[in-house]
Design an enzyme around this catalytic site. Structure first.
Site, short mmCIF file in Angstrom:
data_model
loop_
_atom_site.label_atom_id
_atom_site.label_comp_id
_atom_site.label_asym_id
_atom_site.label_seq_id
_atom_site.Cartn_x
_atom_site.Cartn_y
_atom_site.Cartn_z
N GLY A 172 0.76 -1.24 0.00
CA GLY A 172 0.00 0.00 0.00
C GLY A 172 0.79 1.28 0.00
N HIS A 173 2.00 1.28 0.58
CA HIS A 173 2.66 2.56 0.80
C HIS A 173 4.18 2.42 0.77
CE1 HIS A 173 -1.24 3.00 2.97
NE2 HIS A 173 -0.84 1.91 3.60
N PHE A 174 4.85 3.21 -0.08
CA PHE A 174 6.29 3.45 0.00
C PHE A 174 7.13 2.16 -0.02
CE2 PHE A 174 4.10 6.78 2.46
CZ PHE A 174 4.41 7.89 1.69
N GLY A 191 6.79 1.31 3.75
CA GLY A 191 8.24 1.39 3.73
C GLY A 191 8.96 0.07 3.62
#
Length: 266
Positions: A172-174, A191
């Site tokens: 979902g993210h980074f 991350g």
């Protein structure tokens, strides 16, 4: 032990033939490029979908047609739960996909499945297959040979290349994923980074209790069995393989090699 059937339930995965019986799970990565080059893609040739530049306006893909979104009502609900809806004169266009203005498609070997949302700022390089009801979020960078199953999330500021997402896999993210495979219902914390290239020359070797297996590949990121999760800002070394139901806790670096079912790395 290291075949795809011990990592994934493939019964509902549309592209399950990429995992050949009797081969190691990572051999799917050897087949990925040829599979995607030989795939039959829909015709995306339209002035509404200029190639290699940000789309000037939102478009809708419906029933084999490419439509201007102007005059259509779009409800931007959760695509992975069927919440994305497109209406024309009050009638729902079932299965319509939406590519928002500002997204970039580079190449024509791209399939956008039913009910998919591609958000502004995403870049998709061909070849790419995005399974139905998936989301390609703002800032996602798909560098080619990206294959996603159903209800996947290819997330914000996430870079993906030469990788496979089985159904309900979410990054979902980074995140960074190169030469990697996510099993069904896997989830990457924000991350998460999958390193895929060793500092030293030579192939990636998978270490197990039964011995060492030369993958024959210079690059392998991580392979996550069904229902495995990573925490925020976690990292995997090249050739990290988790069986089903494993957890990599936040800020943890996973050593390369095979980690059996139920492993928790802290």
């Amino acid at each position: 032990m290291l075949s795809a059937s011990s990592f994934f339930n493939l019964s509902d995965f549309t592209h399950r033939e990429i995992f050949a019986k009797g081969q190691f799970v990572w051999n799917a990565l050897d087949h990925l490029k040829d599979y995607m080059q030989g795939y039959r893609y829909p015709d995306l040739d339209s002035p509404l979908l200029p190639e290699g530049v940000p789309l000037p306006a939102t478009v809708v893909l419906y029933d084999g047609k490419i439509l201007d979104a102007q005059g259509l009502e779009i409800i931007y609900g959760d695509s992975t739960k069927g919440g994305l809806q497109v209406k024309k004169d009050g009638e729902i266009l079932a299965g319509a996909a939406v590519i928002m203005a500002g997204a970039v498609l580079l190449g024509r070997a791209i399939e956008i499945g039913r009910g998919v949302l591609v958000e502004s700022g995403a870049m998709i390089k061909s070849p790419a297959i995005i399974g139905e009801m998936s989301e390609v979020r703002h800032g996602a960078y798909l560098r080619g040979c990206c294959l996603s199953g159903k209800r996947c999330i290819l997330g914000h500021a996430t870079e993906i290349k030469h990788s496979i997402f089985l159904n309900d896999a979410k990054a979902g993210h980074f995140a960074y994923l190169g030469d990697s495979i996510l099993g069904n219902n896997t989830n990457l914390g924000a991350g998460t980074k999958f390193a895929n290239l060793r500092f030293l020359p030579g192939n990636v070797v998978i270490k197990t209790k039964e011995g060492r297996f030369d993958t024959g590949r210079r690059k392998i990121g991580a392979i996550l069995g069904d229902n495995t999760q990573t925490g925020c800002n976690s990292v995997t070394n090249p050739g990290t393989i988790f069986a089903q139901n494993c957890i990599l806790l936040p800020t943890t670096t996973a050593p390369s090699g095979f980690h059996p079912e139920g492993t928790m790395l802290t």
